[in-house]
Design an enzyme around this catalytic site. Structure first.
Site, PDB file in Angstrom:
ATOM      1  N   HIS A 151      36.478  40.673  35.959  1.00 14.61           N
ATOM      2  CA  HIS A 151      35.479  41.668  35.768  1.00 14.61           C
ATOM      3  C   HIS A 151      35.795  42.783  34.983  1.00 14.61           C
ATOM      4  CE1 HIS A 151      37.728  44.473  38.216  1.00 14.61           C
ATOM      5  NE2 HIS A 151      38.083  43.451  38.876  1.00 14.61           N
ATOM      6  N   HIS A 195      39.247  38.222  39.401  1.00 16.64           N
ATOM      7  CA  HIS A 195      39.806  39.429  39.520  1.00 16.64           C
ATOM      8  C   HIS A 195      41.194  39.249  38.953  1.00 16.64           C
ATOM      9  CE1 HIS A 195      36.677  41.024  42.230  1.00 16.64           C
ATOM     10  NE2 HIS A 195      36.625  39.715  42.694  1.00 16.64           N
TER      11      HIS A 195
END
Length: 212
Positions: free
Chosen positions: A9, A150
């Site tokens: 992200h 992540h």
């Protein structure tokens, strides 16, 4: 064969501040939004069959920027959720180091040995991420799948797919909005591209984030 385009992200305010995020649902910063859009533009002309993301908004929004170019919905897979840092979440790295000096040192030297207080360990993350990726390989053979997750999840799954133990966790870097490409053919995984950031305007970011 399945090809997975694996993103991290974009930047969040907590990334900048050095706070441990874990499973706190922190939003993208203005720069993080621009990073996500830059990654999406870089992937605009790449054929993508489906998009899957962690349910946390910083990951889902990053994935959605790219999926929109391909008119794809973004499926949420909770197995891609960031590691739970437990009691460390929301706290600055310096404060964690002061409160938990032994655990903090171990996290940065032997991360495979750390059980986050009231949270997860890397084996927990590895197991759920590997389950997800093996399922993708079985279910989406012949497809190109966009996956957005992540820092800790990406590092753990990349180590595992390459046959590396979690002790190698810190030897893989994942910059915000980086692009990785991995492929699986007849059960054999290979790394094609790692931590690409040229779409963000640099080859090496030089950024060392204090919190995940």
């Amino acid at each position: 064969m399945i090809r997975i385009i694996l993103l991290r992200h974009g930047e969040t305010t907590w990334n900048i501040e050095g706070r441990y995020q874990g499973q706190e649902d922190t939003p993208l910063s203005p720069r993080g939004i621009e990073q996500g859009k830059a990654a999406a533009l870089a992937l605009k002309d790449i054929h993508i069959d489906r998009a899957i993301s962690s349910p946390l908004s910083r990951s889902h929004d990053t994935c959605r920027f790219a999926a929109d170019y391909h008119h794809l919905p973004v499926a949420k897979d909770p197995r891609l959720t960031e590691i739970s840092h437990g009691l460390w979440e929301g706290i600055h790295a310096e404060e964690i180091e002061a409160r938990y000096p032994e655990e903090f040192h171990l996290w940065h030297t032997h991360p495979e040995r750390v059980q986050m207080p009231e949270g997860e360990n890397l084996e927990d993350v590895r197991k759920r991420a590997r389950e997800a990726f093996d399922e993708y390989a079985r279910s989406y053979d012949g497809e190109t799948v966009l996956v957005c997750a992540h820092d800790a999840v990406n590092k753990a799954i990349l180590c595992d797919l390459l046959g590396l133990p979690m002790s190698h966790f810190w030897q893989i870097k994942q910059d915000n909005a980086c692009i990785n490409v991995i492929e699986c053919d007849h059960g054999i995984w290979r790394l094609v591209t790692l931590n690409t950031t040229t779409h963000l305007g640099y080859l090496v970011s030089g950024i060392e984030q204090k919190g995940l």
